[in-house]
Design a protein around this motif. Structure first.
Motif, short mmCIF file in Angstrom:
data_model
loop_
_atom_site.label_atom_id
_atom_site.label_comp_id
_atom_site.label_asym_id
_atom_site.label_seq_id
_atom_site.Cartn_x
_atom_site.Cartn_y
_atom_site.Cartn_z
N ILE A 13 0.96 -0.80 0.00
CA ILE A 13 -0.31 -0.24 -0.32
C ILE A 13 1.27 1.32 -0.08
N THR A 14 1.84 1.03 0.74
CA THR A 14 2.80 2.47 1.27
C THR A 14 3.47 2.36 -0.31
N GLY A 15 3.67 1.59 -1.18
CA GLY A 15 4.62 1.45 -2.37
C GLY A 15 3.80 2.00 -3.71
N ILE A 16 2.60 1.25 -3.68
CA ILE A 16 1.15 1.89 -4.51
C ILE A 16 1.23 4.14 -3.95
N PHE A 17 1.31 4.09 -2.42
CA PHE A 17 1.29 5.06 -3.28
C PHE A 17 2.27 6.71 -3.29
N VAL A 18 3.10 6.00 -3.11
CA VAL A 18 4.91 6.37 -3.43
C VAL A 18 4.34 6.68 -4.72
N PHE A 19 4.25 5.42 -5.14
CA PHE A 19 4.38 5.82 -6.80
C PHE A 19 3.34 6.52 -7.55
N ILE A 20 2.29 6.59 -6.50
CA ILE A 20 1.14 7.49 -7.62
C ILE A 20 1.54 9.19 -7.16
N THR A 21 1.91 9.38 -6.20
CA THR A 21 1.81 10.09 -6.30
C THR A 21 3.71 11.09 -7.35
N ALA A 26 -1.07 11.11 -9.56
CA ALA A 26 -1.92 12.13 -8.74
C ALA A 26 -1.78 13.35 -9.79
N THR A 27 -2.43 14.41 -9.40
CA THR A 27 -2.04 15.17 -9.93
C THR A 27 -1.80 16.14 -9.67
N ILE A 28 -1.12 17.37 -10.46
CA ILE A 28 -0.21 18.11 -9.45
C ILE A 28 -1.02 18.53 -7.92
N ASN A 29 -2.34 19.14 -8.38
CA ASN A 29 -3.17 20.05 -7.72
C ASN A 29 -3.42 18.90 -5.66
N GLN A 30 -3.98 17.46 -6.13
CA GLN A 30 -3.55 16.78 -5.66
C GLN A 30 -2.45 16.67 -4.68
N ARG A 31 -1.42 17.08 -5.62
CA ARG A 31 -0.10 17.19 -4.93
C ARG A 31 0.76 18.18 -3.91
N LEU A 32 -0.08 19.15 -4.52
CA LEU A 32 -0.31 20.90 -3.58
C LEU A 32 -0.78 20.10 -2.52
N ILE A 33 -2.17 19.39 -2.27
CA ILE A 33 -3.53 20.45 -1.02
C ILE A 33 -2.33 18.54 -0.19
N SER A 34 -1.23 18.27 -1.00
CA SER A 34 -1.22 16.31 0.07
C SER A 34 -1.42 17.49 1.80
N LYS A 35 -1.31 15.96 2.16
CA LYS A 35 -1.28 16.32 4.14
C LYS A 35 0.44 16.27 4.05
N ASP A 36 1.16 15.29 3.09
CA ASP A 36 2.79 15.48 3.05
C ASP A 36 3.18 16.67 2.95
N ASP A 37 4.38 17.40 3.84
CA ASP A 37 5.12 18.49 2.95
C ASP A 37 6.14 18.08 2.57
N ASN A 38 6.68 17.40 2.02
CA ASN A 38 7.60 16.32 1.07
C ASN A 38 6.65 17.12 -0.40
N THR A 39 6.03 16.33 -0.56
CA THR A 39 5.14 16.05 -1.57
C THR A 39 4.21 17.36 -2.14
N ARG A 40 4.18 18.43 -0.90
CA ARG A 40 3.68 19.08 -1.44
C ARG A 40 5.09 20.23 -2.27
N SER A 41 5.82 20.28 -1.21
CA SER A 41 7.15 21.09 -1.51
C SER A 41 7.96 20.76 -3.28
N ILE A 42 7.43 18.76 -3.52
CA ILE A 42 8.12 19.34 -4.92
C ILE A 42 6.90 19.41 -5.94
N ALA A 43 5.57 18.82 -5.48
CA ALA A 43 4.77 19.48 -6.29
C ALA A 43 4.31 21.19 -6.56
N MET A 44 4.92 22.44 -5.03
CA MET A 44 4.85 23.21 -6.26
C MET A 44 6.27 23.69 -6.74
N GLU A 45 7.62 23.24 -6.95
CA GLU A 45 8.85 22.76 -7.91
C GLU A 45 7.87 23.13 -8.57
#
Length: 191
Positions: A13-21, A26-45
């Motif tokens: 499940i964790t691997g699938i989540f990381v793959f999707i992210t 996952a769309t850029i919007n989904q990643r921008l509003i992710s609860k995970d700071d690292n995911t949001r940071s990458i999406a902001m870039e």
């Protein structure tokens, strides 16, 4: 045996989540509003590398989330747009004119949080301070106070507006601005 299978499923499940992210499922919007700071940071870039029409589409989609999401999610979206900053300003100014009160409220709030504040937001926020919805008007007043010195002359003119509520909001914003507003007010009273 049970623990091993549970651990395998959790890893899967964790691997699938990381793959999707990280693989674009996952769309850029989904990643921008992710609860995970690292995911949001990458999406902001990624967002900063988008072309202008794609940035507009992303901002439009984020703003549309205000209508549907919980207050917590709305707060995350607001913070993302604040981080987007200057590129969001023209779109937020347009959102001050929409029929949706939540969107107008959030647009005014965000405009007051984007730094450095731009004088271009002042006319739109002055119109928003006259909004029939009290929350939108108060949000616009707070945004004008956050804009600071650039909004002083427009706020001084609002002190003579026909609606007392607008005058009060302008006065409150001026008092929050502080010394630059006091100096401008004393100068205006001398004339």
């Amino acid at each position: 045996m049970f623990k091993e299978k549970l651990n395998q499923k959790l890893c899967l499940i964790t691997g699938i989540f990381v793959f999707i992210t990280f693989c674009g499922c996952a769309t850029i919007n989904q990643r921008l509003i992710s609860k995970d700071d690292n995911t949001r940071s990458i999406a902001m870039e990624e967002f900063t590398k988008l072309k202008k029409p794609d940035q507009q589409k992303t901002i439009d989609e984020l703003i549309n989330l205000f209508k549907n999401e919980s207050l917590e999610d709305r707060s995350i979206v607001e913070n993302v747009i604040i981080k987007i900053g200057q590129p969001a300003i023209p779109y937020l100014i347009n959102y001050l004119k929409t029929g949706n009160e939540d969107v107008r409220y959030s647009a005014a709030y965000i405009l007051g949080k984007i730094k450095p504040a731009k004088k271009e937001v002042v006319p739109a926020l002055i119109e928003a301070i006259k909004d029939k919805n009290q929350y939108v008007a108060v949000s616009a007043s707070g945004a004008l106070a956050n804009v600071g010195e650039a909004s002083v002359s427009a706020l001084l003119r609002m002190l003579w507006y026909k609606d007392i509520k607008v005058r009060e909001l302008a006065s409150n914003a001026l008092s929050r601005i502080g010394e630059p507003a006091v100096l401008a007010l004393s100068e205006a009273l001398r004339d």
